[in-house]
Design a protein around this motif. Structure first.
Motif, PDB file in Angstrom:
ATOM      1  N   ASN A  60       0.798  -1.242   0.169  1.00 31.85           N
ATOM      2  CA  ASN A  60       0.052  -0.023  -0.089  1.00 31.85           C
ATOM      3  C   ASN A  60       0.905   1.374   0.171  1.00 31.85           C
ATOM      4  OD1 ASN A  60      -2.571   1.086  -0.264  1.00 31.85           O
ATOM      5  ND2 ASN A  60      -2.936   1.365   2.032  1.00 31.85           N
ATOM      6  N   CYS A  61       1.807   1.311  -0.648  1.00 30.36           N
ATOM      7  CA  CYS A  61       2.830   2.570  -0.998  1.00 30.36           C
ATOM      8  C   CYS A  61       2.407   3.218  -2.211  1.00 30.36           C
ATOM      9  CB  CYS A  61       4.254   2.024  -1.153  1.00 30.36           C
ATOM     10  SG  CYS A  61       5.016   1.511   0.713  1.00 30.36           S
ATOM     11  N   LEU A  62       2.162   4.327  -2.014  1.00 31.61           N
ATOM     12  CA  LEU A  62       1.902   5.319  -3.200  1.00 31.61           C
ATOM     13  C   LEU A  62       2.883   5.451  -4.110  1.00 31.61           C
ATOM     14  CD1 LEU A  62      -0.438   7.935  -1.229  1.00 31.61           C
ATOM     15  CD2 LEU A  62      -1.221   5.946  -2.621  1.00 31.61           C
ATOM     16  N   PRO A  63       2.708   5.692  -5.302  1.00 30.24           N
ATOM     17  CA  PRO A  63       4.006   5.829  -6.197  1.00 30.24           C
ATOM     18  C   PRO A  63       4.412   7.196  -5.972  1.00 30.24           C
ATOM     19  CG  PRO A  63       2.073   5.654  -7.644  1.00 30.24           C
ATOM     20  CD  PRO A  63       1.566   5.342  -6.286  1.00 30.24           C
ATOM     21  N   PRO A  64       5.783   7.610  -6.215  1.00 29.54           N
ATOM     22  CA  PRO A  64       6.318   8.867  -6.050  1.00 29.54           C
ATOM     23  C   PRO A  64       5.870   9.768  -7.133  1.00 29.54           C
ATOM     24  CG  PRO A  64       8.023   7.527  -6.437  1.00 29.54           C
ATOM     25  CD  PRO A  64       6.868   6.416  -6.499  1.00 29.54           C
ATOM     26  N   ASP A  65       6.155  11.051  -6.920  1.00 30.09           N
ATOM     27  CA  ASP A  65       5.651  12.085  -7.954  1.00 30.09           C
ATOM     28  C   ASP A  65       6.692  11.729  -9.182  1.00 30.09           C
ATOM     29  OD1 ASP A  65       3.470  13.459  -6.686  1.00 30.09           O
ATOM     30  OD2 ASP A  65       5.229  13.853  -5.466  1.00 30.09           O
ATOM     31  N   HIS A  66       7.901  11.768  -9.084  1.00 25.43           N
ATOM     32  CA  HIS A  66       8.928  11.572 -10.024  1.00 25.43           C
ATOM     33  C   HIS A  66       9.599  10.240  -9.607  1.00 25.43           C
ATOM     34  CE1 HIS A  66       8.250  15.645 -11.539  1.00 25.43           C
ATOM     35  NE2 HIS A  66       8.425  15.872 -10.244  1.00 25.43           N
ATOM     36  N   GLU A  67       9.787   9.242 -10.621  1.00 25.77           N
ATOM     37  CA  GLU A  67      10.502   8.023 -10.542  1.00 25.77           C
ATOM     38  C   GLU A  67      11.569   8.124 -11.662  1.00 25.77           C
ATOM     39  OE1 GLU A  67       8.734   4.083 -10.561  1.00 25.77           O
ATOM     40  OE2 GLU A  67       9.776   3.920  -8.673  1.00 25.77           O
ATOM     41  N   PRO A  68      12.813   9.200 -11.511  1.00 28.09           N
ATOM     42  CA  PRO A  68      13.715   8.894 -12.782  1.00 28.09           C
ATOM     43  C   PRO A  68      14.487   7.686 -12.552  1.00 28.09           C
ATOM     44  CG  PRO A  68      14.461  10.353 -10.677  1.00 28.09           C
ATOM     45  CD  PRO A  68      12.897   9.982 -10.477  1.00 28.09           C
ATOM     46  N   ARG A  69      14.876   7.324 -13.945  1.00 32.62           N
ATOM     47  CA  ARG A  69      15.822   6.172 -14.054  1.00 32.62           C
ATOM     48  C   ARG A  69      17.250   6.671 -14.316  1.00 32.62           C
ATOM     49  NH1 ARG A  69      12.527   1.373 -15.643  1.00 32.62           N
ATOM     50  NH2 ARG A  69      10.417   1.920 -14.739  1.00 32.62           N
ATOM     51  N   ALA A  70      18.306   6.323 -13.537  1.00 34.53           N
ATOM     52  CA  ALA A  70      19.524   6.722 -13.776  1.00 34.53           C
ATOM     53  C   ALA A  70      20.171   6.894 -15.446  1.00 34.53           C
ATOM     54  CB  ALA A  70      20.761   5.866 -13.149  1.00 34.53           C
ATOM     55  N   THR A  71      19.728   5.879 -16.210  1.00 34.21           N
ATOM     56  CA  THR A  71      19.817   5.914 -17.551  1.00 34.21           C
ATOM     57  C   THR A  71      19.318   7.095 -18.327  1.00 34.21           C
ATOM     58  OG1 THR A  71      18.275   4.303 -18.114  1.00 34.21           O
ATOM     59  CG2 THR A  71      20.570   3.377 -17.734  1.00 34.21           C
ATOM     60  N   GLU A  72      18.344   7.556 -17.922  1.00 30.57           N
ATOM     61  CA  GLU A  72      17.421   8.845 -18.208  1.00 30.57           C
ATOM     62  C   GLU A  72      18.195  10.219 -17.973  1.00 30.57           C
ATOM     63  OE1 GLU A  72      13.403   7.880 -17.610  1.00 30.57           O
ATOM     64  OE2 GLU A  72      13.442   6.412 -18.936  1.00 30.57           O
ATOM     65  N   THR A  73      19.215   9.949 -17.090  1.00 29.47           N
ATOM     66  CA  THR A  73      19.607  11.363 -16.243  1.00 29.47           C
ATOM     67  C   THR A  73      21.035  11.433 -16.522  1.00 29.47           C
ATOM     68  OG1 THR A  73      18.116  10.617 -14.693  1.00 29.47           O
ATOM     69  CG2 THR A  73      19.238  12.443 -14.339  1.00 29.47           C
TER      70      THR A  73
ATOM     71  N   TRP B 278      27.971   5.230  -8.737  1.00 29.96           N
ATOM     72  CA  TRP B 278      26.388   5.170  -8.193  1.00 29.96           C
ATOM     73  C   TRP B 278      26.082   6.563  -7.550  1.00 29.96           C
ATOM     74  CZ3 TRP B 278      25.617   2.785  -2.724  1.00 29.96           C
ATOM     75  CH2 TRP B 278      24.229   2.868  -2.300  1.00 29.96           C
ATOM     76  N   HIS B 279      26.974   6.981  -6.899  1.00 30.68           N
ATOM     77  CA  HIS B 279      26.585   8.434  -5.783  1.00 30.68           C
ATOM     78  C   HIS B 279      26.190   9.489  -6.729  1.00 30.68           C
ATOM     79  CE1 HIS B 279      28.877   5.790  -3.114  1.00 30.68           C
ATOM     80  NE2 HIS B 279      29.832   5.863  -3.596  1.00 30.68           N
ATOM     81  N   ILE B 280      26.923   9.426  -8.033  1.00 32.07           N
ATOM     82  CA  ILE B 280      26.564  10.728  -8.591  1.00 32.07           C
ATOM     83  C   ILE B 280      24.950  10.686  -9.209  1.00 32.07           C
ATOM     84  CG2 ILE B 280      27.378   9.773 -11.126  1.00 32.07           C
ATOM     85  CD1 ILE B 280      28.070  13.465  -9.862  1.00 32.07           C
ATOM     86  N   GLU B 281      24.563   9.494  -9.316  1.00 34.81           N
ATOM     87  CA  GLU B 281      23.225   9.179  -9.895  1.00 34.81           C
ATOM     88  C   GLU B 281      22.322   9.910  -9.251  1.00 34.81           C
ATOM     89  OE1 GLU B 281      22.367   5.089 -10.455  1.00 34.81           O
ATOM     90  OE2 GLU B 281      24.413   4.624 -11.392  1.00 34.81           O
ATOM     91  N   CYS B 282      22.376   9.822  -7.885  1.00 34.81           N
ATOM     92  CA  CYS B 282      21.302  10.511  -7.022  1.00 34.81           C
ATOM     93  C   CYS B 282      21.504  12.143  -6.752  1.00 34.81           C
ATOM     94  CB  CYS B 282      21.482   9.984  -5.489  1.00 34.81           C
ATOM     95  SG  CYS B 282      20.640   8.247  -5.368  1.00 34.81           S
ATOM     96  N   SER B 283      22.910  12.544  -7.160  1.00 31.64           N
ATOM     97  CA  SER B 283      23.021  13.874  -6.757  1.00 31.64           C
ATOM     98  C   SER B 283      22.100  14.574  -8.219  1.00 31.64           C
ATOM     99  CB  SER B 283      24.610  14.389  -7.090  1.00 31.64           C
ATOM    100  OG  SER B 283      25.086  14.059  -5.632  1.00 31.64           O
ATOM    101  N   ALA B 284      22.296  13.826  -9.478  1.00 34.15           N
ATOM    102  CA  ALA B 284      21.932  14.293 -10.737  1.00 34.15           C
ATOM    103  C   ALA B 284      20.366  14.285 -10.491  1.00 34.15           C
ATOM    104  CB  ALA B 284      22.559  13.599 -11.861  1.00 34.15           C
ATOM    105  N   MET B 285      19.738  13.266 -10.214  1.00 31.37           N
ATOM    106  CA  MET B 285      18.301  12.727 -10.207  1.00 31.37           C
ATOM    107  C   MET B 285      17.706  13.812  -9.494  1.00 31.37           C
ATOM    108  SD  MET B 285      17.919   8.987 -11.065  1.00 31.37           S
ATOM    109  CE  MET B 285      19.236   8.142 -10.394  1.00 31.37           C
ATOM    110  N   SER B 286      18.302  14.031  -7.963  1.00 30.57           N
ATOM    111  CA  SER B 286      17.485  14.919  -7.233  1.00 30.57           C
ATOM    112  C   SER B 286      17.539  16.570  -7.653  1.00 30.57           C
ATOM    113  CB  SER B 286      18.045  14.841  -5.821  1.00 30.57           C
ATOM    114  OG  SER B 286      19.456  15.191  -5.994  1.00 30.57           O
ATOM    115  N   TRP B 287      19.026  16.908  -8.188  1.00 31.66           N
ATOM    116  CA  TRP B 287      19.065  18.176  -8.811  1.00 31.66           C
ATOM    117  C   TRP B 287      17.997  18.298  -9.832  1.00 31.66           C
ATOM    118  CZ3 TRP B 287      22.625  19.242 -13.625  1.00 31.66           C
ATOM    119  CH2 TRP B 287      22.829  20.466 -13.794  1.00 31.66           C
TER     120      TRP B 287
END
Ligand SMILES: [Zn+2]
Length: 479
Positions: free
Chosen positions: A105-118, A205-214
């Motif tokens: 029963n978890c709602l989907p997030p508003d954005h679910e970016p994929r690393a390969t798209e960022t 791996w780490h740079i992926e989250c910096s890019a997607m959150s930005w």
């Protein structure tokens, strides 16, 4: 209601004031998609689902981003092992993850970016880091120079000198400092890669989250969440990259970390035989997803959980009690009472403002159940009313409506109560058969054929169906 949240960076509870009160922004690290989600993977998803549901009740808007890491050496290794193409592994595993989290029963997030798209955003951040002298190129790799960032180690509370002294891993010869970490690495023709100013390669791996959150939340946002195990090095490195790429930015204003999950007293491991996936839990029946969610919420998010089959069964029994009540008290309250419903639900949810205290909020749901159950008479109601600071009891309908509303913010009790009681094992649906037997028993009773009526009741008992004869007729549930 002033919300207080524990910030891992300051190591204490701090008043939460959003950067933009009209849009609270939350980022949570999502799964690396190469295998089914295990119980430990589910915990942050449920914790931050409750957080975002609660923030949505308090603030006009919440933007929640949670990524999918679909480029990673673990995925590449899995593909080499099994021969399955990477794109097939990541697509299947992401779909499994979505199905499992929906079952919790978890709602989907508003954005679910994929690393390969960022990838372009990652390259842009790395270019800024090189230009600002926080990163260097060596043998086709781009590395972050930890010594260039004075704050390095502050989030996780580690002393960089000690970290280096304790490093036993073999240090790659191209690193200037053993603590330097990879932003970009070269890919051979067999490995996924993208063109970049440093040749064909792939991100760390780490740079992926910096890019997607930005990309989705900006240079600074309100809350960054994840499991305690991500604090170092992953979050320490995200913070270093983002603060150095965007000078003056603080990146996340709050860091929230959930505690770990053990099974039967031990860290989950395949060799101990206590490794459980979310699928293993869901296989117990249609009830198991919500019961496991309740197991997670019965413990404060920062504490460790020791999961066991017994805990799952206890949670199921508690849900049975709640749904039994909701099956008796019809949904909805008179329109005149909506303010009272809201104020009772607010009272039940008040503990969430204190660093998401779900165990106390659950205790208050039990209080609402008590009031709804007994129509507010008797000794236990007096105790509950005392806790609420109220003189008069609400009606059963109002208490039940408040219970539904508050439970909804925890992502609980939203199933149809009759279906819950009839739902049982999630296997073959024999509801029609059971209801036909109950009708036959009723007919036998009308004909005063007591032996036949008892025989049918015994037969239903044998198949795990409990009959409850009441003023309004016979209802049933699975035992
Ligand atoms: Zn991350």
């Amino acid at each position: 209601m002033q919300i207080q949240l524990h910030d891992s960076a300051r190591r204490r509870k701090v008043e939460f004031t959003p950067i933009d009160p009209d849009n609270v922004r939350v980022y949570v690290c999502g799964p690396t998609v190469y295998d089914l989600a295990h119980l430990g993977n589910a915990r942050p998803v449920v914790v931050f689902d409750v957080l975002t549901r609660y923030l949505r009740r308090v603030f006009p808007r919440v933007t929640y981003a949670r990524n999918i890491t679909d480029v990673d050496d673990k995925i590449n290794a899995r593909s080499r092992e099994t021969g399955e193409p990477i794109s097939a592994i990541t697509a299947r595993t992401a779909a499994d993850f979505h199905a499992d989290m929906a079952a919790l029963n978890c709602l989907p997030p508003d954005h679910e970016p994929r690393a390969t798209e960022t990838i372009p955003e990652m390259i842009a951040i790395i270019e800024r880091l090189i230009a600002n002298d926080y990163a260097y190129v060596a043998e086709g790799h781009v590395l972050f120079a930890v010594s260039a960032f004075a704050e390095y180690g502050r989030l996780s509370g580690r002393d960089p000198e000690e970290m280096l002294a304790g490093a036993r891993v073999e240090v790659a010869p191209y690193k200037r400092n053993p603590g330097d970490f990879v932003l970009w690495k070269p890919s051979d023709s067999e490995t996924p890669g993208w063109d970049s100013p440093w040749g064909r390669g792939r991100p760390g791996w780490h740079i992926e989250c910096s890019a997607m959150s930005w990309k989705f939340l900006g240079e600074e946002f309100d809350i960054h969440g994840g499991g305690q195990d991500l604090l170092f090095p992953h979050h320490e490195n995200e913070l270093a990259q983002s603060c150095c790429a965007f000078p003056g930015s603080h990146f996340a204003h709050f860091w929230m970390h959930n505690g770990m999950l053990r099974v039967n007293g031990e860290k989950m491991s395949k060799s101990l035989g206590n490794f459980l996936t979310v699928r293993d839990i869901l296989a117990h029946g249609a009830w198991a997803g919500e019961a496991f969610r309740l197991v997670l919420l019965r413990t404060h998010y920062r504490s460790e959980i020791d999961h066991s089959q017994e805990r799952l069964e206890e949670a199921r029994a508690e849900l049975d009690d709640f749904y039994a009540l909701l099956a008796r008290v019809p949904a909805g309250a008179p329109l005149d009472d909506l303010d009272e419903v809201k104020s009772l639900a607010d009272w039940a949810l008040e503990p969430l403002a204190d660093d998401l205290n779900t165990p106390l909020a659950l205790a208050r749901l039990r209080d609402l159940r008590t009031l709804a159950n007994i129509g507010a008479v008797g000794g236990s109601a007096t105790v509950v009313l005392g806790r609420m600071g109220r003189a008069e009891a609400p009606s059963a309908a109002v208490a039940a409506a408040a219970l539904r509303e508050a439970a909804g913010v925890l992502g609980l009790l939203s199933a149809d109560p009759v279906a819950w009681r009839h739902g049982g094992d999630g296997g073959v649906d024999d509801t029609a058969e059971i209801e036909a037997a109950i009708a036959a028993r009723l007919a036998a009773r009308k004909a005063r054929n007591w032996a036949e009526a008892d025989r049918i009741r015994d037969e239903l008992t044998m198949r795990g169906v409990v009959l409850e004869d009441g003023a309004g007729g016979t209802t049933w549930r699975r035992s």
